[in-house]
Write an enzyme that holds these catalytic residues in place. Structure first.
Site, PDB file in Angstrom:
ATOM      1  N   VAL A 402      55.279 111.948 158.158  1.00 38.54           N
ATOM      2  CA  VAL A 402      54.834 110.891 157.212  1.00 38.54           C
ATOM      3  C   VAL A 402      55.793 110.349 157.357  1.00 38.54           C
ATOM      4  O   VAL A 402      57.029 110.973 156.856  1.00 38.54           O
ATOM      5  CB  VAL A 402      54.089 111.854 155.612  1.00 38.54           C
ATOM      6  CG1 VAL A 402      54.145 110.985 154.958  1.00 38.54           C
ATOM      7  CG2 VAL A 402      53.240 112.838 156.431  1.00 38.54           C
ATOM      8  N   LYS A 474      48.199 110.530 156.337  1.00 32.18           N
ATOM      9  CA  LYS A 474      49.740 110.994 155.616  1.00 32.18           C
ATOM     10  C   LYS A 474      49.308 111.063 154.322  1.00 32.18           C
ATOM     11  O   LYS A 474      50.295 111.345 153.792  1.00 32.18           O
ATOM     12  CB  LYS A 474      50.572 109.731 155.874  1.00 32.18           C
ATOM     13  CG  LYS A 474      50.942 109.519 157.183  1.00 32.18           C
ATOM     14  CD  LYS A 474      51.382 108.592 157.758  1.00 32.18           C
ATOM     15  CE  LYS A 474      51.839 108.571 159.684  1.00 32.18           C
ATOM     16  NZ  LYS A 474      51.867 106.865 159.759  1.00 32.18           N
TER      17      LYS A 474
END
Ligand code: HSE
Length: 597
Positions: A402, A474
């Site tokens: 992420v 994410k």
């Protein structure tokens, strides 16, 4: 124990922070810890070692600290410049001499600032003149007397890493002065004091302050060193006037190597010694994939052979990489070969979910730690893989999944541990953000996408980027850390940006288009999450994430917000985050400090 001594050096009376400095301290440390890291000439030995300094900065950034970096000149630059001055004249004018030597620090600080930025952390280079660092006394061995900390405070509050050249200041008339040999240490402490930093670490090529030559048998390391013993110590690791300054202002100085987990601490109180660390042992590593990010991570690992023993690299086509590696025999195509040398760490950067999932499961099942940047796999199977890792006592780290090197998962984890998180909002995909910005500058959709692929931002198959799925995966990982560790992947509503390929209607005046990921909870505590195109006001945090940059805004229950930002895609930012995870695993596998007998 080295104390007490008869010949105690004279120490200045501790001078507790004056009211103005205390106000500054309180304002800065309420939200963030500030750490000053000083890199000496032995750390910045040459251009090739700058990456090590960058990793150290990132280690602090991902722990949630705001960082001020103070740089010495590289390697022998100061001596070389002093010699050059001597070749020109045997009676140099002090201001010109100081100005020439100060070039060494300016040069190294500028390079360090560029390298921090390339690794994805927003970095700002400030000059001693911008912080008005004033000195008094001998122009080449001067005392710092005042500075304006506000430019530093402004930048660190905005989330930027601040980089400063050490060693130099200006006298009352504005002439360049130097703080004497080892003077960058004093710059670091002086700046730390005026910025209200909670820590000041002098990063050296030895991990701490020793009671004898660290290479000699029986040398012991100080866990803690009193100011008096530091000044009396024959090993002048830090110049005395720097220790005196710390003593006067009741500051602690940390002295340690890159990656140190137990630096020596100079401060008030008795000195204590410990046995030094056992020499680190290289960890057996298997890499899966050697593409854009894998190649970057490989480069970092190869530069640290004391910590990484790369046994196998799984690739689809070994012939593609054979001439890029010194030892091509580590390349393999066969998944079973990955485990032939009993790796302790598997670094997964092949992407996709089937082969990667299979191999990660096998690794974790054997108790082997895993570092991965694979958000698709972690969104799909992360809950199960984490449970397996816990059962087998293995680490499973996915920081790079992420935000590239923007430490989003770390920030949310840290905040969720102590505070209520009300909502998340962010730009989580670099490729789409790049395309949107390019289109705002009149590029065509397909041209912008091709450019994002060329620059290494997009996934191998960019469908997940432009379809919004990459951002949704994410967001799912962030929501798991914030609220619900078992949140199913399909809880996130997704729309992408593909419609813009055919039709890109104008956005309202004063707005720009962003693919925004948002999440919050309803009254029952259920997570509501979605990724969608939105017009956002120009000048807002979301709008200010440009090109491949990512940003995450965490809204807290007490009304405060935490914003993390930086480069969310690309080889070096992503490799930085992966490498920080591998370093964490390597540190965890090293023997601990043992107290001296
Ligand atoms: N393809 C991703 C992006 C890479 O563009 O953001 C980083 O996860």
């Amino acid at each position: 124990m080295p104390r007490p001594r008869d010949n105690q050096p004279h120490l200045p009376e501790p001078n507790r922070p004056e009211p103005r400095a205390r106000r500054v301290t309180e304002r800065l440390t309420v939200e963030h810890d500030v750490v000053v890291l000083k890199f000496g000439s032995s750390i910045l030995a040459h251009e090739g070692t700058i990456a090590d300094a960058v990793h150290e900065v990132y280690r602090e950034v991902r722990s949630g600290r705001r960082v001020v970096v103070v740089c010495s000149a590289m390697g022998n630059t100061t001596d070389d410049l002093a010699k050059r001055a001597g070749e020109i004249t045997d009676k140099p004018h002090p201001a010109a001499y100081a100005a020439l030597l100060a070039v060494g620090e300016s040069h190294s600080a500028a390079q360090v600032a560029l390298a921090i930025d390339a690794a994805g952390m927003p970095a700002i280079l400030l000059d001693p003149a911008q912080i008005d660092l004033r000195t008094h006394g001998d122009p080449v061995n001067a005392e710092p007397v005042s500075m304006d900390a506000s430019p530093i405070k402004r930048e660190i509050e905005a989330g930027n890493v601040v980089v400063l050249p050490g060693f130099a200041g200006r006298d009352e008339r504005g002439f360049t002065t130097l703080l004497g040999r080892g003077g960058s240490d004093l710059t670091a402490l002086f700046v730390a004091h005026h910025c209200g930093a909670t820590r000041c670490r002098l990063v050296k090529d030895v991990d701490g302050w020793y009671d004898a030559d660290p290479k000699s048998a029986g040398a012991r390391k100080y866990a803690h060193l009193s100011y008096a013993d530091a000044i009396a110590s024959p090993a002048q690791i830090v110049q005395s006037k720097c220790v005196e300054y710390a003593c006067k202002h009741a500051m602690v100085i940390e002295v340690g190597a890159l990656g140190s987990v137990a630096p020596s601490v100079v401060g008030e109180g008795e000195s204590t010694l410990v046995a030094p660390h056992a020499t680190p042992r290289p960890v057996r590593v298997a890499m899966l994939g050697l593409g854009t990010v894998g190649g970057g991570v490989m480069r970092h690992m190869l530069s640290a052979p004391d910590r990484y023993d790369i046994r196998r690299v799984l690739v689809r086509d070994p012939s593609k990489y054979a001439d890029k590696l010194e030892d091509a025999s580590i390349l393999c195509q066969d998944a079973d070969a990955v485990f032939a040398d009993d790796p302790e760490l598997v670094v997964e950067l092949i992407g996709g979910t089937s082969l990667a999932g299979d191999l990660l499961e096998r690794a974790l099942d054997r108790g082997c730690s895993v570092v991965t940047a694979n958000k698709a796999l972690m969104a799909r199977d992360g809950v199960r893989l984490r449970a397996l890792a816990d059962t087998r006592g293995a680490k499973l780290l996915d920081s790079a999944a992420v935000g590239g090197s923007v430490p989003m998962l770390e920030a949310v984890r840290r905040l969720a541990a102590h505070r209520e998180i009300v909502s998340l909002a962010g730009v989580l995909n670099g490729t789409t953000n790049f395309i949107l910005d390019q289109m705002a500058r009149d590029s065509r959709y397909d041209e912008a996408l091709a450019e994002a692929q060329r620059l290494g931002f997009a996934e191998a198959d960019p469908t997940a980027d432009v379809g919004g799925f990459d951002a949704a995966q994410k967001l799912c990982l962030l929501c798991r850390v914030a609220w619900d560790p078992a949140l199913p992947e399909d809880s996130v509503e997704v729309t992408g940006i593909e419609s813009l390929a055919q039709n890109a209607p104008d956005v309202d005046r004063g707005h720009v288009r962003r693919l925004v990921a948002r999440a919050s909870r309803n009254g029952d505590g259920a997570v509501l999450a979605r990724v969608a195109l939105e017009p956002v006001p120009e000048g807002s945090e979301l709008a200010r994430a440009h090109d491949e940059q990512n940003v995450l805004i965490v809204q807290l229950g007490d009304g405060r917000r935490e914003v993390v930002k930086g480069r969310g895609a690309g080889r070096w930012p992503t490799a930085e985050a992966v490498f920080a995870d591998t370093e964490q695993v390597v540190r965890a596998l090293q023997p601990r400090l043992a107290p001296a007998q």
